[in-house]
Structures are given as structure tokens and as C-alpha cells.
Design an enzyme around this catalytic site. Structure first.
Site, PDB file in Angstrom:
ATOM      1  N   ASN A 164       0.866  -1.176   0.000  1.00  0.00           N
ATOM      2  CA  ASN A 164       0.000   0.000   0.000  1.00  0.00           C
ATOM      3  C   ASN A 164       0.905   1.228   0.000  1.00  0.00           C
ATOM      4  O   ASN A 164       2.089   1.124   0.305  1.00  0.00           O
ATOM      5  CB  ASN A 164      -0.953   0.005   1.199  1.00  0.00           C
ATOM      6  CG  ASN A 164      -0.248   0.316   2.503  1.00  0.00           C
ATOM      7  OD1 ASN A 164       0.786  -0.274   2.832  1.00  0.00           O
ATOM      8  ND2 ASN A 164      -0.809   1.220   3.267  1.00  0.00           N
ATOM      9  N   HIS A 223       4.825   7.271  -6.539  1.00  0.00           N
ATOM     10  CA  HIS A 223       5.165   5.971  -5.968  1.00  0.00           C
ATOM     11  C   HIS A 223       6.576   5.980  -5.392  1.00  0.00           C
ATOM     12  O   HIS A 223       7.498   6.551  -5.977  1.00  0.00           O
ATOM     13  CB  HIS A 223       5.072   4.882  -7.041  1.00  0.00           C
ATOM     14  CG  HIS A 223       3.677   4.623  -7.503  1.00  0.00           C
ATOM     15  ND1 HIS A 223       2.906   3.612  -6.992  1.00  0.00           N
ATOM     16  CD2 HIS A 223       2.906   5.262  -8.417  1.00  0.00           C
ATOM     17  CE1 HIS A 223       1.732   3.621  -7.585  1.00  0.00           C
ATOM     18  NE2 HIS A 223       1.697   4.607  -8.456  1.00  0.00           N
TER      19      HIS A 223
END
Length: 169
Positions: free
Chosen positions: A21, A32
Site C-alpha cells: 500500500n 510511488h
């Protein structure tokens, strides 16, 4: 802070890297593996997936190298152990459909927890798994988080390079 991160996916990729996650910093910045201590981008480059170390703000460029990014659970947390088994069960079908629709050759789970949460399996080995997931070969890599003290950068690179060699061979 937004909820989760946008997937970086396309059809027919060589590999989709699946985090457990998003971390809080990554979700806040919208990229990310944005945390300073996260070793994903460096390990990816040193393992030969990219010709240079990609910066988190250029995470979408990973598509040009045949790689995608997603997370199993979209809810950001400070630590992955803050997720419940119910959260993995709740997303399992939709996550499998997401992977099936994109049809990558490999799906690489970053850490055993993500795949364990989806598969219900407790005993997992690093590397290639015997089963497939949504039609893709399953590979389990060590989590690149700086909090993962069980693996140093060199060990991460060796593990990630094995996947890259499998893709090329």
C-alpha cells in the site's frame, strides 16, 4: 492528502510491481516510492530495469521500460502492518481483475505480505512462485522500504536482478 496513488499500468507489460500500500509521504506527494529511505528506484536501476535511476516524480516513465506500478491496498499508512486482513480480502477480486485486464507477463509483489494477504498462503518463498495470478507469473521480491532492515541494497539488487534475468531469458 489523496486516497492512494494512481496506478501506472498499460496492457501487455513485462512486469507490474505491486506494493502493499502507499506510504503516507508517497500519497501526500502523489508519487510511488517517494520516501527518501525507499530503495525501490535505486534497486530497479541497479538491477537493470532502467538505464538510469528514475526519480519518484517521473514514476510514469517506468511504462517505457515495460514496467508498471500499483498497490494491492490503496489506503495509505505509515507502516504496512497497519492494514488488516479484511482490507486485503475486500480488494482481492478487484485487484485480480485489474491484473487480468492488463495481462502482464509477471506480477512482482514487493514483500510477502501483499501476496500472502491476497492468496491466504502463509508460507512463501522469495522469487518465482509455482502458481499464477490472474494469468501472470508470480514473483515475490523483498520490500524496498527503508524500514525493511532484513535486506540491504545489495541484497535487494540481487533479488530484483533475478526477476530481470527471468524476463530477458
Amino acid at each position: 492528502m489523496g486516497e492512494g496513488l494512481e496506478d501506472i499500468l498499460a496492457e501487455g507489460l513485462a512486469v507490474v510491481f505491486c506494493g502493499i500500500n502507499p506510504g503516507l509521504l508517497a500519497a501526500a506527494q502523489g508519487y510511488h516510492f517517494a520516501g527518501r529511505g525507499n530503495r525501490f528506484w535505486r534497486a530497479l536501476h541497479l538491477a537493470g530495469f532502467t538505464p538510469h535511476e528514475v526519480r519518484p516524480e517521473n514514476d510514469r516513465s517506468l511504462l517505457q521500460y515495460g514496467c508498471g506500478l500499483t498497490a494491492v491496498v490503496q489506503r495509505p499508512t505509515a507502516r504496512a502492518d497497519q492494514l488488516s486482513a479484511d482490507e486485503f480480502r475486500a480488494v482481492a477480486v478487484a485487484f485480480e481483475q485489474k491484473i487480468a485486464c492488463r495481462a502482464p507477463r509477471y506480477v512482482a509483489f514487493l514483500g510477502k505480505a501483499a501476496y500472502a494477504g491476497l492468496s491466504g498462503r502463509k508460507q512463501l518463498q522469495w522469487g518465482l512462485q509455482a502458481e499464477t495470478f490472474a494469468g501472470a507469473a508470480v514473483w515475490i521480491l523483498p520490500n524496498p522500504s527503508g524500514r525493511n532492515l532484513a535486506f540491504n541494497l545489495e541484497q535487494l539488487v540481487v533479488a530484483y536482478r533475478r526477476l530481470n534475468q527471468a524476463l530477458c531469458g
